[in-house]
Write a protein that holds these residues in place. Structure first.
Motif, short mmCIF file in Angstrom:
data_model
loop_
_atom_site.label_atom_id
_atom_site.label_comp_id
_atom_site.label_asym_id
_atom_site.label_seq_id
_atom_site.Cartn_x
_atom_site.Cartn_y
_atom_site.Cartn_z
N SER A 199 0.67 -1.04 -7.28
CA SER A 199 0.71 0.35 -7.73
C SER A 199 0.25 1.25 -6.61
O SER A 199 -0.39 0.81 -5.65
CB SER A 199 -0.19 0.55 -8.96
N CYS A 200 0.58 2.54 -6.74
CA CYS A 200 0.19 3.56 -5.76
C CYS A 200 -0.18 4.82 -6.52
O CYS A 200 0.61 5.30 -7.35
CB CYS A 200 1.32 3.82 -4.77
N VAL A 201 -1.37 5.38 -6.25
CA VAL A 201 -1.86 6.56 -6.95
C VAL A 201 -2.45 7.52 -5.94
O VAL A 201 -3.20 7.11 -5.04
CB VAL A 201 -2.93 6.19 -8.01
N ARG A 202 -2.11 8.80 -6.07
CA ARG A 202 -2.71 9.81 -5.19
C ARG A 202 -4.20 9.94 -5.48
O ARG A 202 -4.63 9.93 -6.63
CB ARG A 202 -2.02 11.16 -5.40
N ARG A 203 -4.98 10.05 -4.43
CA ARG A 203 -6.43 10.19 -4.56
C ARG A 203 -6.77 11.66 -4.78
O ARG A 203 -6.35 12.53 -4.03
CB ARG A 203 -7.14 9.67 -3.31
N LYS A 204 -7.54 11.93 -5.84
CA LYS A 204 -7.93 13.30 -6.13
C LYS A 204 -8.82 13.83 -5.01
O LYS A 204 -9.66 13.12 -4.47
CB LYS A 204 -8.68 13.37 -7.46
N THR A 205 -8.63 15.09 -4.67
CA THR A 205 -9.35 15.69 -3.55
C THR A 205 -10.85 15.65 -3.76
O THR A 205 -11.62 15.34 -2.83
CB THR A 205 -8.90 17.15 -3.35
N GLU A 206 -11.32 15.92 -4.98
CA GLU A 206 -12.75 15.99 -5.23
C GLU A 206 -13.40 14.62 -5.31
O GLU A 206 -14.63 14.51 -5.37
CB GLU A 206 -13.03 16.77 -6.52
N SER A 207 -12.61 13.56 -5.29
CA SER A 207 -13.18 12.21 -5.42
C SER A 207 -13.53 11.58 -4.08
O SER A 207 -14.08 10.48 -4.05
CB SER A 207 -12.19 11.30 -6.16
N PHE A 229 -5.80 13.94 2.36
CA PHE A 229 -4.52 13.23 2.43
C PHE A 229 -4.65 11.74 2.05
O PHE A 229 -3.99 10.89 2.63
CB PHE A 229 -3.92 13.33 3.84
N CYS A 230 -5.51 11.42 1.09
CA CYS A 230 -5.75 10.02 0.74
C CYS A 230 -4.96 9.60 -0.49
O CYS A 230 -4.62 10.42 -1.35
CB CYS A 230 -7.25 9.79 0.49
N PHE A 231 -4.66 8.32 -0.56
CA PHE A 231 -4.07 7.73 -1.76
C PHE A 231 -4.52 6.28 -1.86
O PHE A 231 -4.92 5.67 -0.86
CB PHE A 231 -2.53 7.85 -1.74
N ASP A 232 -4.49 5.75 -3.07
CA ASP A 232 -4.96 4.39 -3.33
C ASP A 232 -3.77 3.50 -3.68
O ASP A 232 -2.84 3.93 -4.38
CB ASP A 232 -5.96 4.37 -4.49
N HIS A 278 -8.30 -7.87 -4.92
CA HIS A 278 -8.86 -7.20 -6.08
C HIS A 278 -9.30 -5.79 -5.69
O HIS A 278 -9.69 -5.54 -4.56
CB HIS A 278 -10.07 -7.97 -6.63
N GLY A 279 -9.25 -4.90 -6.63
CA GLY A 279 -9.65 -3.52 -6.35
C GLY A 279 -8.57 -2.75 -5.63
O GLY A 279 -7.45 -3.23 -5.41
N VAL A 280 -8.94 -1.52 -5.25
CA VAL A 280 -7.96 -0.63 -4.61
C VAL A 280 -8.20 -0.60 -3.10
O VAL A 280 -9.30 -0.87 -2.62
CB VAL A 280 -8.05 0.80 -5.18
N ILE A 281 -7.14 -0.28 -2.39
CA ILE A 281 -7.22 -0.02 -0.95
C ILE A 281 -6.97 1.46 -0.75
O ILE A 281 -5.93 1.99 -1.16
CB ILE A 281 -6.18 -0.84 -0.17
N THR A 282 -7.94 2.14 -0.16
CA THR A 282 -7.82 3.58 0.06
C THR A 282 -7.25 3.84 1.45
O THR A 282 -7.77 3.34 2.44
CB THR A 282 -9.19 4.27 -0.09
N LEU A 283 -6.17 4.63 1.49
CA LEU A 283 -5.50 4.94 2.74
C LEU A 283 -5.48 6.44 2.96
O LEU A 283 -5.41 7.21 2.00
CB LEU A 283 -4.06 4.40 2.75
N GLN A 284 -5.51 6.84 4.21
CA GLN A 284 -5.43 8.25 4.57
C GLN A 284 -4.18 8.48 5.42
O GLN A 284 -4.00 7.86 6.46
CB GLN A 284 -6.67 8.68 5.36
N ALA A 285 -3.32 9.38 4.93
CA ALA A 285 -2.12 9.74 5.68
C ALA A 285 -2.46 10.73 6.78
O ALA A 285 -3.58 11.24 6.87
CB ALA A 285 -1.07 10.31 4.73
#
Length: 662
Positions: free
Chosen positions: A326-334, A339-342, A349-356
């Motif tokens: 799955s791919c989900v946009r990361r909320k700005t306030e989180s 420019f991050c998304f998970d 296990h868990g999410v990988i956080t990436l920054q475009a």
């Protein structure tokens, strides 16, 4: 004007004029000797220079031969093929020239240097030896002659006759030496006309042959040169005609940079920064990533490897490959990055956080990965309702009846996907993003580093008690249920090995989670764990008392569940605040220090301390020290949270929570 002639008859006269003429020949031969020596020296330098030049040209030719001239595109035009081949043609031409030059160099010694050296040593050297013999005989002859002429006429006739006979022999030896010398010196003068001119001619002939070879090669090269010039002209015309089109394409791509995607076998590719957890926080590492939509394969190649793993600027290493879930946009306030998304992958296990790289780049990645917008998450207070309490109680009941003795209880976490499915099945679709820690993150605002960093146990318990009773009623009730359960878990520590200390390490970061992931927050985890330990240990105890207030509680009342009266709460909080204020008084407040450190500091005048942790000073007025360092003259500082101390002969500030008293 030429050299004078030397007559043999002059050797018998040995006149001054003869000697002058002889000296002219000697001077000329010496000048010739010096000239030949210089000529040999210069010739050797010339040969050495030619040899160095030849080696340089050969290396240059080899470089041209080895270079692979590549042109853009899958196919090449005739002009491009000719231009690429030209370097090898140049190399071959230079190699042919150098073969002739090598022959010139190899023959230089035989045709020039050796003949000149031989003429100088054998011919001119023989004249020099003749001069030595002539000078020796001259001196001997005139000395004998002087003695002979000094004989007295009164000598016996036989003696005079014998002296005349010996004198005649000495004169003949002198004449022979003179004649031989005159003969040799004139011979050498005649020989020099050809003996050292012929070697020069032979050397020049070899040089001219080399130049002539160059001329012949140049003539043969002329047709190829004309064809190559034609190819180069065509290549230049093609460049000029396409340059404008290429520049226009570049400008179009530049204007549409945000939406431009280069042709590729991948649906999306480019650089992304990936958040990686570390013991003291997290770091962002640059990876080159690719994604193929049909197979959902996502790869990451580390581009920030150590220099030892690089070759020619490229990083050696096998890319990591994952299957996207799955791919989900990361909320700005989180998160504090833009420019991050998970993403979630099958292999981790868990999410990988990436920054475009920018917002448009993130949009392209999310479009390629079928990314979704984040689902609105609710604060934990929304779940502190009847359903939430019933859920926690049922979980606790199940654990206490079936798993209270399980080894490592609560130390090993569950699978996140299973936890999420469990939450959804219990709470339904109303709150799909529910997470179990939302129920338990119930101590927000309770933690204060100044609360726990003091070493007086009574002060700690009293301060934490006051802060616990500032929590909202539902939060305090949930805390009571949880700590009562954790106290029971710790009572079986002989089987499950979950002591109060271990439970504090596990539930401290959960119950007292910091709002931001920073190094400072990570360094305070150990204090958060201690707070949770104190709450668990004191769960069934009465309210702590002090000299200023004595809360009236029933023996069965719980430390966390009992609700103090407003007066009791005010008294407890006032005690906490007054104690904290006493530690912030400027100067050496002996009384306030002893009131807080009463269990550790019997007298301020003789305080010594030991470092619990190492510390690196950030300012000149602070001390650096290793773990276990011993301090003397420890007393409160005007800076809150710091003590003044002496270590290794230097006095400065040390953090008060880093020491224990001896």
């Amino acid at each position: 004007m030429g050299l004078p002639t030397l007559e043999f008859s002059d050797s018998f006269l040995d006149s001054p004029e003869f000697r002058d003429r002889l000296q002219c020949h000697e001077i000329e031969l010496e000048r010739t000797n010096r000239f030949i020596k210089d000529l040999i020296k210069d010739g050797n330098m010339l040969v050495s220079a030619l040899r160095s030049l030849s080696l340089a040209v050969q290396r240059f030719s080899q470089s041209l031969q080895e270079f692979q001239f590549e042109c853009i595109g899958d196919a090449e035009t005739d002009d491009e093929i000719s231009i690429a081949q030209s370097l090898k043609e140049f190399s071959q031409l230079l190699s042919t020239m150098e073969e002739e030059r090598k022959r010139l160099i190899q023959n230089a010694d035989d045709v020039l240097i050796s003949p000149l050296e031989r003429f100088r040593k054998e011919q001119i050297g023989a004249v020099k030896e003749g001069k030595k013999q002539f000078d020796k005989e001259t001196e001997r002859y005139y000395s004998v002659l002087e003695k002979h002429l000094s004989l007295s006429s009164k000598k016996k006739e036989s003696q005079l006759h014998e002296a005349d006979s010996q004198m005649s022999k000495d004169r003949q030896v002198f004449y022979d030496a003179s004649l031989q010398y005159v003969f040799k010196i004139q011979e050498v003068q005649e020989r020099k006309k050809f003996e050292f001119v012929e070697p020069l001619l032979a050397f020049l002939q070899g040089l001219f042959t080399f130049y002539h070879e160059g001329y012949e090669l140049a003539s043969e090269f002329e047709p190829y040169k004309q064809q190559l010039q034609f190819n180069l002209q065509n290549a230049r015309k093609n460049f000029e005609s396409t340059r404008a089109e290429v520049e226009r394409l570049m400008k179009r791509i530049r204007s549409a940079e945000e939406d431009f995607k280069a042709p590729s076998c991948f649906t999306m590719e480019g650089y992304l920064y990936i958040q990686e957890k570390r013991p003291l926080g997290s770091v962002w590492t640059r990876y080159y990533c690719t994604y193929e939509k049909s197979s959902k394969v996502f790869t990451m190649s580390n581009t920030e490897a150590r220099p030892a793993s690089r070759q020619n600027g490229l990083v050696n290493g096998t890319p990591e490959m994952f299957k996207l879930r799955s791919c989900v946009r990361r909320k700005t306030e989180s998160i504090d990055k833009r420019f991050c998304f998970d993403i979630e992958v099958v292999e981790r296990h868990g999410v990988i956080t990436l920054q475009a790289l920018c917002e448009a780049n993130r949009r392209l990645w999310m479009e390629a990965m079928d990314g979704k917008e984040p689902i609105q998450k609710f604060f934990f207070t929304a779940f502190l309702n009847k359903a939430g309490f019933n859920f926690v109680k049922k979980c606790i009941e199940l654990v206490e009846t079936r798993g209270i003795t399980t080894l490592g209880l609560y130390r090993i976490g569950g699978v996140n996907s299973k936890v999420q499915r469990l939450m959804t099945s219990v709470f339904g679709k109303k709150h799909p993003a529910f997470h179990c820690t939302m129920l338990f993150t119930c101590l927000g605002g309770i933690y204060s580093s100044r609360t726990i960093k003091y070493d007086n146990q009574k002060y700690r318990v009293r301060a934490i008690h006051a802060l616990v009773h500032k929590l909202p009623e539902k939060n305090r009730a949930m805390l009571d249920i949880l700590t009562n359960h954790l106290l029971m878990v710790s009572s079986h520590s002989d089987q499950n090995l979950m002591t109060v200390s271990n439970l504090g390490m596990i539930f401290g970061p959960t119950l007292m989670r910091s709002q931001e992931e920073t190094v400072a927050a990570m360094m305070n985890i150990k204090f958060q764990n201690i707070v949770v330990e104190i709450i668990i240990e004191n769960h069934h105890k009465k309210h702590p008392t002090d000299n200023t207030a004595s809360p009236h509680l029933t023996p069965s009342s719980s430390w966390t569940s009992s609700q103090p009266t407003p007066a009791q709460e005010t008294s407890s909080v006032s005690s906490l605040l007054s104690t904290e204020r006493s530690l912030s008084v400027k100067g050496n407040s002996t009384a306030s220090l002893s009131s807080v450190k009463e269990s550790r500091c019997p007298s301020v005048a003789s305080l010594d301390a030991k470092a619990l942790y190492s510390c690196e000073a950030e300012h000149s007025h602070e001390l650096s020290f290793p773990q276990g360092a011993l301090f003397s003259n420890v007393y409160p500082s005007v800076e809150p949270g710091w003590f003044q101390a002496t270590y290794n002969g230097r006095t400065g500030l040390i953090p008060e929570n880093y020491i224990t008293y001896k």
